[in-house]
Write a protein that holds these residues in place. Structure first.
Motif, mmCIF file in Angstrom:
data_model
loop_
_atom_site.group_PDB
_atom_site.id
_atom_site.type_symbol
_atom_site.label_atom_id
_atom_site.label_comp_id
_atom_site.label_asym_id
_atom_site.label_seq_id
_atom_site.Cartn_x
_atom_site.Cartn_y
_atom_site.Cartn_z
ATOM 1 N N ARG A 23 4.418 -8.698 -4.893
ATOM 2 C CA ARG A 23 4.806 -7.486 -5.635
ATOM 3 C C ARG A 23 3.568 -6.677 -6.015
ATOM 4 N N ALA A 24 2.543 -7.366 -6.449
ATOM 5 C CA ALA A 24 1.338 -6.669 -6.915
ATOM 6 C C ALA A 24 0.584 -6.009 -5.764
ATOM 7 N N SER A 25 0.765 -6.539 -4.550
ATOM 8 C CA SER A 25 -0.014 -6.017 -3.424
ATOM 9 C C SER A 25 0.719 -4.927 -2.648
ATOM 10 N N ALA A 26 1.950 -4.592 -3.056
ATOM 11 C CA ALA A 26 2.749 -3.635 -2.280
ATOM 12 C C ALA A 26 2.088 -2.258 -2.250
ATOM 13 N N VAL A 27 2.162 -1.615 -1.084
ATOM 14 C CA VAL A 27 1.544 -0.295 -0.895
ATOM 15 C C VAL A 27 2.553 0.656 -0.263
ATOM 16 N N PRO A 28 2.368 1.946 -0.464
ATOM 17 C CA PRO A 28 3.265 2.917 0.184
ATOM 18 C C PRO A 28 2.853 3.157 1.640
ATOM 19 N N ALA A 35 -3.654 4.218 6.556
ATOM 20 C CA ALA A 35 -4.705 5.049 7.167
ATOM 21 C C ALA A 35 -5.759 4.166 7.829
ATOM 22 N N ALA A 36 -6.127 3.077 7.156
ATOM 23 C CA ALA A 36 -7.164 2.196 7.707
ATOM 24 C C ALA A 36 -6.682 1.489 8.970
ATOM 25 N N LEU A 37 -5.413 1.071 8.968
ATOM 26 C CA LEU A 37 -4.873 0.403 10.159
ATOM 27 C C LEU A 37 -4.777 1.386 11.324
ATOM 28 N N GLY A 38 -4.382 2.616 11.025
ATOM 29 C CA GLY A 38 -4.349 3.635 12.071
ATOM 30 C C GLY A 38 -5.731 3.870 12.662
ATOM 31 N N ALA A 39 -6.742 3.881 11.811
ATOM 32 C CA ALA A 39 -8.115 4.086 12.290
ATOM 33 C C ALA A 39 -8.547 2.944 13.215
ATOM 34 N N ILE A 40 -8.117 1.735 12.891
ATOM 35 C CA ILE A 40 -8.451 0.597 13.765
ATOM 36 C C ILE A 40 -7.812 0.769 15.141
ATOM 37 N N ALA A 41 -6.519 1.144 15.152
ATOM 38 C CA ALA A 41 -5.836 1.350 16.441
ATOM 39 C C ALA A 41 -6.528 2.443 17.245
ATOM 40 N N ARG A 56 5.857 -0.621 -0.900
ATOM 41 C CA ARG A 56 6.440 -0.101 -2.135
ATOM 42 C C ARG A 56 7.192 1.174 -1.782
ATOM 43 N N GLY A 57 8.523 1.171 -1.925
ATOM 44 C CA GLY A 57 9.317 2.350 -1.604
ATOM 45 C C GLY A 57 9.158 3.442 -2.654
ATOM 46 N N SER A 58 9.690 4.615 -2.347
ATOM 47 C CA SER A 58 9.493 5.777 -3.219
ATOM 48 C C SER A 58 10.201 5.598 -4.556
ATOM 49 N N ALA A 59 11.224 4.755 -4.601
ATOM 50 C CA ALA A 59 11.913 4.499 -5.871
ATOM 51 C C ALA A 59 11.472 3.166 -6.483
ATOM 52 N N GLY A 60 10.318 2.666 -6.015
ATOM 53 C CA GLY A 60 9.801 1.422 -6.570
ATOM 54 C C GLY A 60 10.306 0.169 -5.880
ATOM 55 N N GLU A 61 11.125 0.312 -4.843
ATOM 56 C CA GLU A 61 11.662 -0.864 -4.155
ATOM 57 C C GLU A 61 10.542 -1.617 -3.430
ATOM 58 N N LEU A 62 10.822 -2.872 -3.122
ATOM 59 C CA LEU A 62 9.878 -3.723 -2.398
ATOM 60 C C LEU A 62 10.497 -4.066 -1.043
ATOM 61 N N PHE A 63 9.801 -3.709 0.055
ATOM 62 C CA PHE A 63 10.309 -3.988 1.403
ATOM 63 C C PHE A 63 9.279 -4.779 2.213
ATOM 64 N N VAL A 76 3.770 5.368 14.327
ATOM 65 C CA VAL A 76 4.888 5.882 15.126
ATOM 66 C C VAL A 76 6.219 5.244 14.743
ATOM 67 N N ALA A 77 6.181 4.116 14.052
ATOM 68 C CA ALA A 77 7.444 3.486 13.652
ATOM 69 C C ALA A 77 7.206 2.574 12.466
ATOM 70 N N SER A 78 8.217 2.501 11.610
ATOM 71 C CA SER A 78 8.197 1.491 10.551
ATOM 72 C C SER A 78 9.619 0.963 10.410
ATOM 73 N N TYR A 79 9.723 -0.336 10.159
ATOM 74 C CA TYR A 79 11.032 -0.992 10.103
ATOM 75 C C TYR A 79 11.057 -1.939 8.907
ATOM 76 N N ARG A 80 12.033 -1.722 8.056
ATOM 77 C CA ARG A 80 12.206 -2.571 6.871
ATOM 78 C C ARG A 80 13.162 -3.714 7.200
ATOM 79 N N LYS A 81 12.667 -4.930 7.061
ATOM 80 C CA LYS A 81 13.449 -6.136 7.390
ATOM 81 C C LYS A 81 14.832 -6.083 6.756
ATOM 82 N N ILE A 82 15.850 -6.216 7.593
ATOM 83 C CA ILE A 82 17.227 -6.116 7.106
ATOM 84 C C ILE A 82 17.680 -7.426 6.460
ATOM 85 N N PHE A 83 17.216 -8.546 6.993
ATOM 86 C CA PHE A 83 17.634 -9.853 6.457
ATOM 87 C C PHE A 83 16.439 -10.607 5.873
#
Lengths: 258, 258
Positions: A23-28, A35-41, A56-63, A76-83
């Protein structure tokens, strides 16, 4: 391609401590880490799936969110685990299936670990046109045995490749897999030792197996006749409509370039 | 329990000749064959699934229909194969999932051969409360390899037993299977030689694995929280509703007797 939550901690600690740290490490998705991961790619000039992040989602959710970067460094894509792996995992469930196109290469679907235990997920990714399902995994429990079977089965019933990348020891159980559209294991790590699997996947195998059949016979995506009635699926308050039983077409390299 | 179409011919002949013979041999569910099979079950005092029959429907349709007889000789269930093996098989598809109760023993679901390649079928049988899925098979092609994986996977994701009985050589590929709710193969014929598999299935394993988890961890039927939103399944024009994500309860022996 790296395992689930690869950058988000593997320290031995009790469940609540680990979840507090997540929870403490969640980032938007618009922050410094992305940005840093994109720079690596971009610097490496490669497609990059650096595992999933604690989002960290825009309403404070954790995904638990898989992110994919192009060789240009774009997200180019992001996917929030459904299960999420309940009751152990603190993340909230995502609400949609995600595929992305690598232009000139093919279409890929994203799934995360426990999603593979719910065949509805891979079914939808294939229907959305995925030729390869990228399943990132953090399995630390003895059920990697079952997941090897499920990776093959999800490939077989959908006629897609599956790339199932689990984290290595001492935390994970390893046994990462590349599976072809007929369920054959093309490459695997046989234990939990850290390793890198490299194979060229010939995506035309998907087209070929759908045309000529699994083991030369079975064409499950060609099952229905125009005269067939829809099949009621009461569990889903839905149905299989023969007119919709076709994977979305993937742009050919020529169409992509034009 | 015998394989698919066990009493309906295995002569070597071209596809059209074989299909013409199937059409000519079709019988209704209230005819002499059903009466004779019921008499066999009654005389032997056993539950009997004599494979599937070629059924002539009331409007002249042709179905591939599994039939189940009680030890009293009654026809207690019939199931019309939903996914005929097209384009080779002449039968029309059934339109509903079928389970039946063996009082004091448990609830069983019926599937036929190619149905196992469509995970929607076993999912629904489990949701309807089946603890054991009886999958009768006539696989004469090399894809029995894939079906072994699918029998395990269908058991794993639904936490049910699978009994997959294929016809033996020289016609069939054999490799019949008994699989437990965690995907472990309890018994199998390793080749196409004719054989009889006999095992006692402890159906409490289904209850136990759903309570304590597959490999001690995974409880897929307990996935959802009351606060979860439904998950849209666009392929089915439907959804997973957390409030409906529960297999139907099976009467206990005590309730059955009372």
């Amino acid at each position: 391609m790296f395992p689930e939550l690869h950058l988000f901690g593997t320290e031995p600690a009790g469940l609540e401590i680990r979840n507090d740290r997540l929870r403490a490490s969640a980032v938007p998705l618009d922050g410094d880490l992305i940005a840093a991961l994109g720079a690596i790619a971009r610097r490496a000039g490669v497609w990059l799936l650096p595992g999933s992040i604690c989002e960290r989602g825009s309403a404070g959710e954790l995904f638990n969110t898989a992110v994919v970067f192009s060789p240009q460094g774009d997200l180019v894509a992001s996917y929030r685990k459904i299960f999420p792996w309940r009751p152990y995992e603190p993340h909230e469930p995502g609400d949609r299936f995600v595929v992305f196109d690598a232009p000139g290469i093919g279409r890929f679907g994203l799934s995360i670990c426990y999603d593979a235990w719910f065949p509805e997920v891979t079914r939808h990714l294939a229907w959305l046109g995925a030729e390869v399902v990228l399943n990132i995994v953090k399995t630390t429990t003895p059920d990697r045995v079952q997941e090897v079977v499920l990776a093959q089965a999800n490939s077989i019933v959908n006629q897609t490749f599956t790339v199932s990348v689990n984290c290595a020891g001492p935390v994970g159980e390893g046994r990462s897999l590349l599976v072809d559209p007929e369920g054959t294991i093309l490459a695997t790590s046989t234990d939990a030792a850290p390793t890198v699997l490299v194979r060229t996947l010939e995506l035309d195998h998907v087209t070929r197996v759908r045309q000529h059949g699994t083991a030369g016979t079975n064409r499950m995506w060609e099952q229905f006749l125009p005269t067939d009635a829809p099949l009621d699926l009461p569990l889903y308050s839905g149905r299989i409509d023969p007119n919709r039983w076709t994977p979305s077409p993937v742009p050919t390299p020529l169409e992509t370039e034009s």
